[in-house]
Design an enzyme around this catalytic site. Structure first.
Site, PDB file in Angstrom:
ATOM      1  CB  CYS A 181      -0.964  -0.044   1.175  1.00  0.00           C
ATOM      2  SG  CYS A 181      -2.378   1.083   0.984  1.00  0.00           S
ATOM      3  CG  HIS A 211      -3.612  -3.603   3.346  1.00  0.00           C
ATOM      4  ND1 HIS A 211      -2.570  -3.153   4.118  1.00  0.00           N
ATOM      5  CD2 HIS A 211      -4.239  -2.496   2.866  1.00  0.00           C
ATOM      6  CE1 HIS A 211      -2.565  -1.828   4.127  1.00  0.00           C
ATOM      7  NE2 HIS A 211      -3.560  -1.404   3.375  1.00  0.00           N
ATOM      8  CD  GLU A 259      -1.259  -6.352   5.504  1.00  0.00           C
ATOM      9  OE1 GLU A 259      -1.407  -5.151   5.802  1.00  0.00           O
ATOM     10  OE2 GLU A 259      -0.912  -6.724   4.360  1.00  0.00           O
TER      11      GLU A 259
END
Length: 540
Positions: free
Chosen positions: A103, A190, A192
């Site tokens: 990001c 993202h 994660e």
């Protein structure tokens, strides 16, 4: 009551320098203010590779000394073209280490290497389908059209020299980019977060295929190394440990006892605010079943005395914290002397507060101030311990794995979070002996009904709250005027956010019926359906 203590600090995160063999292969995350930086580290560790979160201010020279296998630049709330935007040392691009920007981290990479970033015509927030243009390298085994989580208002408008687009979404032409020759990668999404379906596959590609790491970060290896390090550090000295019964302090006690045996002294301070039967059961478990001696200190009357007339929750916390320190000091002096204090410091504590108090002669960290979940104050200046913190490299989920590995029973490993001040902050208003008894009985029923139906591990927390008001009711032919009990049952992954749990109606009915019939002084049960945010999990 979580009495595991951690240093009070105010400085930016610093690396854990005393790397053992397990951490020789390390992925460094540079934090630019993302709420997900810790989550990135956890996801890396789930691949059995060690990772740490450092400040974006970390110099390239310092990173070179740490010799990471790879670097990840986190997201963040800033725009790279802002005058006050955080920037990393530009020399990191010359380290020859694989780098992944996430990001904001991707936008920073593009910006510093000659590309351009601007405010997007349309921001992209939430789920988006990722269309893959180059399915090799970073995106190997990531399905075309998979869902990824977006959260950005800026976009890449011009690629740096040597970069190419790996993937796009309907609103973001450059959703993933790479300079394959230099092993520099960026993703606008993202990977994660759990909402990114192909995120873990992408992370594994970066860790194993691009950084060429090996899976050395395992629970068994950590336990073996931690025991070896504790023995080497402590030698034949005595160690004091404040036991609370929670997973952190219990895992710490098991690990320390395996390492040094009777050199360890565990102290359990019963402040009178624990749940029904917990203090007695805890001491019995440790002494009779685990064969770990525990010094039991009954301080119930002392803590109840300082609660007289107190209704403000922060004042409750302050008084409980101050009194805990007084009792802890007296106990340590009576049982001492001790050379070391075993602390249940976890890695998030290290990230949040990395200041250290160092003995100038030995170079060891010493406890001058301690902090617990009930914000205790400082230890007296003449009561100084050297610290031993074998869990300080671990996240909470890793502590649970270690607990299981060293033999901690599942009932403690899976124990739901319990606030440091205990029931004192689940009783709104003044805390009295009568109100404590009412809440203990009601809370026991909640836990019994949840447990009997096999639902305990389904919820992050399930507990009762006693309100300082009374309501009218009818029991038999008699009018009643008694307390209401609030049921608070939530689901969460980490406690940072939480949703109220959709508890089956028959379970709620059973809990309500038992409480109003079995708990004297209660005639009404209500169910809190507020999520976090806007509410908090605890009422105080």
């Amino acid at each position: 009551m979580n009495t595991a203590v951690t240093l009070l600090t105010e400085q930016a995160p610093q690396p854990i320098e005393e790397f053992g063999q397990l951490e020789r292969q390390i992925i460094i995350i540079l934090d630019f203010g993302s709420q997900y930086s810790e989550l990135i580290a956890r996801r890396i560790r789930e691949t059995q590779v060690y990772s740490e979160v450092l400040s974006y201010r970390t110099s390239a020279e310092h990173l070179r000394q740490l010799n990471p296998k790879g670097i990840i630049l986190s997201g963040g709330p800033s725009s790279v073209y802002s005058d006050r935007a955080p920037h990393c040392d530009p020399e990191i691009w010359n380290l020859g280490v694989p780098i992944l920007g996430v990001c904001y981290g991707m936008q920073l990479m593009v910006n510093q290497l000659g590309g351009e970033v601007a405010k997007a015509d349309r921001g992209e927030y939430g789920k988006a389908s990722l269309h893959i243009d180059d399915p090799t390298d970073l995106l190997t085994n990531v399905e075309d059209g998979t869902t990824m989580w977006m959260s950005h208002g800026d976009s890449v408008t011009k690629m740096p020299p040597g970069f190419e687009v790996l993937a796009h979404t309907d609103n973001t032409p450059c959703a993933a980019v790479a300079d394959h020759d230099k092993k520099l990668y960026g993703v606008q999404f993202h990977p994660e977060v759990v909402h990114s379906i192909g995120g873990l596959a992408l992370i594994r590609n970066f860790v194993y295929h691009i950084c060429e790491c090996e899976p050395t970060w395992t629970t068994a290896a950590f336990v073996e190394e931690a025991i070896r390090e504790v023995r080497a550090k402590v030698g034949d000295k005595r160690v004091l440990l404040a036991l609370s019964g929670g997973v952190d302090s219990s895992t710490l006690a098991f690990l320390m006892h395996k390492a040094i045996g009777d050199q360890l002294t565990c102290v359990f301070i019963d402040q009178g605010f624990m749940r029904k039967y917990e203090p007695e059961r805890l001491v019995k478990l440790f002494q009779e079943q685990f064969h770990i001696p525990v010094e039991y200190v009954n301080a119930r009357d002392r803590f109840l005395d300082i609660m007289v007339g107190v209704t403000d929750p922060e004042e409750k916390r302050r008084r409980i914290g101050h009194e805990f320190i007084q009792v802890f000091e007296e106990t340590s002096r009576n049982l001492g002397p001790f050379d070391y204090l075993a602390q249940g410091t976890l890695y998030p504590d290290v990230i949040e507060s990395a200041d250290t108090n160092v003995d100038p002669q030995t170079g060891e960290r010493v406890a001058v101030k301690i902090k617990s979940h009930h914000n205790v104050g400082g230890l007296p200046k003449d009561l100084r311990f050297k610290l031993v913190e074998p869990l300080r490299k671990l996240f909470k989920d890793e502590v649970r794995k270690v607990g299981r590995s060293v033999g901690l029973p599942e009932e403690i490993v899976q124990r739901q979070p319990f606030p440091g001040p205990g029931l004192a902050i689940r009783i709104l208003g003044e805390v009295t002996a009568d109100r404590l008894n009412i809440l203990r009985d009601a809370d026991l029923i909640v836990r019994q009904e949840i447990n009997q139906r096999g639902l305990y591990n389904e919820y992050w927390q399930a507990f009762a709250v006693l309100l300082p008001i009374r309501s009218v009711g009818v029991m038999g032919d008699q009018r009643t005027y008694a307390y209401p009990i609030v049921l608070r049952i939530v689901k969460s992954e980490d406690g940072m956010t939480a949703d109220w749990a959709r508890v089956p109606y028959d379970v709620l009915e059973a809990i309500s019926n038992r409480i109003v019939n079995e708990v004297k002084g209660v005639n009404r049960v209500v169910f809190d359906i507020t999520s976090k945010p806007p509410g908090t999990i605890e009422w105080e």
